[in-house]
Design a protein around this motif. Sequence first.
Motif, PDB file in Angstrom:
ATOM      1  N   VAL A 118     -25.550  27.192  44.050  1.00  0.00           N
ATOM      2  CA  VAL A 118     -26.966  27.262  43.686  1.00  0.00           C
ATOM      3  C   VAL A 118     -27.381  26.040  42.877  1.00  0.00           C
ATOM      4  CG1 VAL A 118     -28.693  28.568  42.394  1.00  0.00           C
ATOM      5  CG2 VAL A 118     -27.035  29.767  43.822  1.00  0.00           C
ATOM      6  N   MET A 119     -26.494  25.565  42.008  1.00  0.00           N
ATOM      7  CA  MET A 119     -26.791  24.332  41.276  1.00  0.00           C
ATOM      8  C   MET A 119     -27.121  23.214  42.258  1.00  0.00           C
ATOM      9  SD  MET A 119     -24.081  23.961  38.126  1.00  0.00           S
ATOM     10  CE  MET A 119     -24.356  24.738  36.547  1.00  0.00           C
ATOM     11  N   ALA A 120     -26.322  23.115  43.300  1.00  0.00           N
ATOM     12  CA  ALA A 120     -26.513  22.052  44.290  1.00  0.00           C
ATOM     13  C   ALA A 120     -27.766  22.281  45.123  1.00  0.00           C
ATOM     14  CB  ALA A 120     -25.280  21.956  45.185  1.00  0.00           C
ATOM     15  N   SER A 121     -27.925  23.485  45.650  1.00  0.00           N
ATOM     16  CA  SER A 121     -29.067  23.748  46.534  1.00  0.00           C
ATOM     17  C   SER A 121     -30.391  23.648  45.789  1.00  0.00           C
ATOM     18  CB  SER A 121     -28.932  25.134  47.174  1.00  0.00           C
ATOM     19  OG  SER A 121     -28.963  26.154  46.190  1.00  0.00           O
ATOM     20  N   SER A 122     -30.373  23.931  44.469  1.00  0.00           N
ATOM     21  CA  SER A 122     -31.626  23.883  43.712  1.00  0.00           C
ATOM     22  C   SER A 122     -32.154  22.465  43.558  1.00  0.00           C
ATOM     23  CB  SER A 122     -31.430  24.526  42.326  1.00  0.00           C
ATOM     24  OG  SER A 122     -30.532  23.760  41.538  1.00  0.00           O
ATOM     25  N   VAL A 123     -31.301  21.458  43.793  1.00  0.00           N
ATOM     26  CA  VAL A 123     -31.738  20.065  43.732  1.00  0.00           C
ATOM     27  C   VAL A 123     -31.469  19.363  45.063  1.00  0.00           C
ATOM     28  CG1 VAL A 123     -31.662  19.747  41.236  1.00  0.00           C
ATOM     29  CG2 VAL A 123     -29.559  19.505  42.560  1.00  0.00           C
ATOM     30  N   ASP A 124     -31.417  20.153  46.119  1.00  0.00           N
ATOM     31  CA  ASP A 124     -31.337  19.639  47.494  1.00  0.00           C
ATOM     32  C   ASP A 124     -30.102  18.773  47.759  1.00  0.00           C
ATOM     33  OD1 ASP A 124     -33.800  20.857  48.176  1.00  0.00           O
ATOM     34  OD2 ASP A 124     -34.885  19.209  47.257  1.00  0.00           O
ATOM     35  N   ILE A 125     -28.966  19.177  47.191  1.00  0.00           N
ATOM     36  CA  ILE A 125     -27.706  18.517  47.520  1.00  0.00           C
ATOM     37  C   ILE A 125     -27.054  19.307  48.646  1.00  0.00           C
ATOM     38  CG2 ILE A 125     -25.392  17.931  46.690  1.00  0.00           C
ATOM     39  CD1 ILE A 125     -26.573  17.595  43.898  1.00  0.00           C
ATOM     40  N   PRO A 126     -26.871  18.701  49.814  1.00  0.00           N
ATOM     41  CA  PRO A 126     -26.301  19.442  50.951  1.00  0.00           C
ATOM     42  C   PRO A 126     -24.849  19.823  50.705  1.00  0.00           C
ATOM     43  CG  PRO A 126     -26.542  17.111  51.490  1.00  0.00           C
ATOM     44  CD  PRO A 126     -27.198  17.308  50.162  1.00  0.00           C
ATOM     45  N   SER A 127     -24.473  20.983  51.210  1.00  0.00           N
ATOM     46  CA  SER A 127     -23.125  21.504  50.970  1.00  0.00           C
ATOM     47  C   SER A 127     -22.036  20.608  51.550  1.00  0.00           C
ATOM     48  CB  SER A 127     -22.996  22.916  51.552  1.00  0.00           C
ATOM     49  OG  SER A 127     -23.265  22.906  52.952  1.00  0.00           O
ATOM     50  N   ASN A 128     -22.358  19.879  52.634  1.00  0.00           N
ATOM     51  CA  ASN A 128     -21.331  19.029  53.245  1.00  0.00           C
ATOM     52  C   ASN A 128     -21.065  17.744  52.462  1.00  0.00           C
ATOM     53  OD1 ASN A 128     -23.759  17.782  53.837  1.00  0.00           O
ATOM     54  ND2 ASN A 128     -23.280  17.400  55.992  1.00  0.00           N
ATOM     55  N   ARG A 129     -21.860  17.508  51.426  1.00  0.00           N
ATOM     56  CA  ARG A 129     -21.624  16.347  50.550  1.00  0.00           C
ATOM     57  C   ARG A 129     -21.119  16.766  49.175  1.00  0.00           C
ATOM     58  NH1 ARG A 129     -26.660  12.646  49.916  1.00  0.00           N
ATOM     59  NH2 ARG A 129     -25.081  11.448  48.754  1.00  0.00           N
ATOM     60  N   LEU A 130     -21.032  18.067  48.940  1.00  0.00           N
ATOM     61  CA  LEU A 130     -20.704  18.579  47.613  1.00  0.00           C
ATOM     62  C   LEU A 130     -19.198  18.701  47.431  1.00  0.00           C
ATOM     63  CD1 LEU A 130     -21.870  19.810  44.969  1.00  0.00           C
ATOM     64  CD2 LEU A 130     -21.729  22.045  46.102  1.00  0.00           C
ATOM     65  N   VAL A 131     -18.683  18.161  46.339  1.00  0.00           N
ATOM     66  CA  VAL A 131     -17.276  18.337  45.974  1.00  0.00           C
ATOM     67  C   VAL A 131     -17.135  19.696  45.292  1.00  0.00           C
ATOM     68  CG1 VAL A 131     -15.346  17.446  44.612  1.00  0.00           C
ATOM     69  CG2 VAL A 131     -16.953  15.862  45.701  1.00  0.00           C
ATOM     70  N   ASN A 132     -16.198  20.500  45.760  1.00  0.00           N
ATOM     71  CA  ASN A 132     -16.107  21.888  45.349  1.00  0.00           C
ATOM     72  C   ASN A 132     -15.321  22.070  44.034  1.00  0.00           C
ATOM     73  OD1 ASN A 132     -16.659  24.653  45.689  1.00  0.00           O
ATOM     74  ND2 ASN A 132     -14.601  24.993  46.522  1.00  0.00           N
ATOM     75  N   LEU A 133     -15.764  21.386  43.011  1.00  0.00           N
ATOM     76  CA  LEU A 133     -15.208  21.573  41.667  1.00  0.00           C
ATOM     77  C   LEU A 133     -16.119  20.881  40.675  1.00  0.00           C
ATOM     78  CD1 LEU A 133     -13.636  18.667  40.649  1.00  0.00           C
ATOM     79  CD2 LEU A 133     -12.140  19.363  42.489  1.00  0.00           C
ATOM     80  N   PHE A 134     -15.905  21.188  39.409  1.00  0.00           N
ATOM     81  CA  PHE A 134     -16.614  20.516  38.323  1.00  0.00           C
ATOM     82  C   PHE A 134     -15.636  19.609  37.586  1.00  0.00           C
ATOM     83  CE2 PHE A 134     -18.795  24.679  38.660  1.00  0.00           C
ATOM     84  CZ  PHE A 134     -20.112  24.268  38.806  1.00  0.00           C
ATOM     85  N   VAL A 135     -16.193  18.702  36.788  1.00  0.00           N
ATOM     86  CA  VAL A 135     -15.389  17.931  35.848  1.00  0.00           C
ATOM     87  C   VAL A 135     -16.092  17.973  34.492  1.00  0.00           C
ATOM     88  CG1 VAL A 135     -14.603  15.627  35.159  1.00  0.00           C
ATOM     89  CG2 VAL A 135     -14.310  16.382  37.525  1.00  0.00           C
ATOM     90  N   ASP A 136     -15.345  18.372  33.469  1.00  0.00           N
ATOM     91  CA  ASP A 136     -15.849  18.323  32.094  1.00  0.00           C
ATOM     92  C   ASP A 136     -15.474  16.968  31.499  1.00  0.00           C
ATOM     93  OD1 ASP A 136     -16.662  20.908  32.406  1.00  0.00           O
ATOM     94  OD2 ASP A 136     -15.165  21.795  31.071  1.00  0.00           O
ATOM     95  N   ALA A 137     -16.468  16.155  31.194  1.00  0.00           N
ATOM     96  CA  ALA A 137     -16.200  14.825  30.637  1.00  0.00           C
ATOM     97  C   ALA A 137     -15.533  14.934  29.274  1.00  0.00           C
ATOM     98  CB  ALA A 137     -17.502  14.041  30.525  1.00  0.00           C
ATOM     99  N   ASP A 138     -14.706  13.933  28.947  1.00  0.00           N
ATOM    100  CA  ASP A 138     -14.033  13.925  27.650  1.00  0.00           C
ATOM    101  C   ASP A 138     -15.021  13.529  26.552  1.00  0.00           C
ATOM    102  OD1 ASP A 138     -14.325  11.169  27.810  1.00  0.00           O
ATOM    103  OD2 ASP A 138     -12.206  10.768  28.179  1.00  0.00           O
ATOM    104  N   ASN A 139     -14.517  13.308  25.358  1.00  0.00           N
ATOM    105  CA  ASN A 139     -15.393  13.057  24.207  1.00  0.00           C
ATOM    106  C   ASN A 139     -15.763  11.590  24.008  1.00  0.00           C
ATOM    107  OD1 ASN A 139     -12.933  12.115  23.378  1.00  0.00           O
ATOM    108  ND2 ASN A 139     -12.771  13.396  21.548  1.00  0.00           N
ATOM    109  N   THR A 140     -15.639  10.790  25.064  1.00  0.00           N
ATOM    110  CA  THR A 140     -16.118   9.406  24.970  1.00  0.00           C
ATOM    111  C   THR A 140     -17.611   9.419  24.633  1.00  0.00           C
ATOM    112  OG1 THR A 140     -14.507   8.656  26.610  1.00  0.00           O
ATOM    113  CG2 THR A 140     -16.398   7.230  26.193  1.00  0.00           C
ATOM    114  N   PRO A 141     -18.041   8.755  23.558  1.00  0.00           N
ATOM    115  CA  PRO A 141     -19.441   8.838  23.141  1.00  0.00           C
ATOM    116  C   PRO A 141     -20.397   8.300  24.211  1.00  0.00           C
ATOM    117  CG  PRO A 141     -18.075   7.911  21.393  1.00  0.00           C
ATOM    118  CD  PRO A 141     -17.221   7.945  22.625  1.00  0.00           C
ATOM    119  N   ASN A 142     -21.517   8.990  24.364  1.00  0.00           N
ATOM    120  CA  ASN A 142     -22.596   8.513  25.222  1.00  0.00           C
ATOM    121  C   ASN A 142     -23.606   7.736  24.388  1.00  0.00           C
ATOM    122  OD1 ASN A 142     -21.991   9.642  27.901  1.00  0.00           O
ATOM    123  ND2 ASN A 142     -22.237  11.632  26.897  1.00  0.00           N
TER     124      ASN A 142
END
Length: 244
Positions: A171-195
């Motif tokens: 749903v996260m992907a479809s809500s912003v029109d990201i097609p399922s065939n381009r979606l990587v099926n996992l998340f990544v939590d970024a480390d604490n490198t400052p933004n």
Amino acid sequence: MKAAERRVWFAAPLVLLALAILLGLGTWQVKRLYWKEALMADIEERLSASAVPLADIEAMAKSGGDIEYRKVRLSGTFDHARERHFFATHQGRTGYYIYTPLTLADGRILFVNRGFAPFEMKEQAKRTEGQVTGEVAITGLARAPLVAKPSSLLPDNDIAKNIFYWKDLAVMASSVDIPSNRLVNLFVDADNTPNPGGWPQGGVTLIDLPNNHLQYAITWYGLALALVIVVGFAYFRNHKARDE
């Protein structure tokens, strides 16, 4: 047969059944204790390991391996216009984890949890410095997608307001029109490198594995011992009464 003897013969199977249940529960908790300690040691090993390429994590996931909390490195370009907001608390503050699509070199898209932004910083216009452009390198922890809503007590995701209460990747992907065939099926939590600008604040992965199994085991075994003591006391008291 005297009434007292009949009571003993009637109660004995019930006592033995209760004792077997209490001992069984205690033993089950001991097994759970060993399992939890092994799991915690495994996670600690993953956290101390070197980061591996995203391709390695994907291969592990494809083979049925557990990718949770494994260090991963990847690079790509953020699409800040399509970030999704996950309701969260961090260090006593209410706000959101910022999940931003990262376009990889092969054109696929992966959602990165860039970190926490407090409630008043939800809108991008208030944290423009953190909207980095161009190719970026990310190091973080791989997280497997959820297959269903974790609890019926959680509110439904509010797509219109861009507020997610559970991480429904599809749903996260479809809500912003990201097609399922381009979606990587996992998340990544970024480390604490400052933004830039300080927001979002990375390194927010919460690893909370309560381990109370030893206490539970002691409780069940203690109840079993108490049962034996009480029954033994009652038996000898009745035996003494008969002798008198």
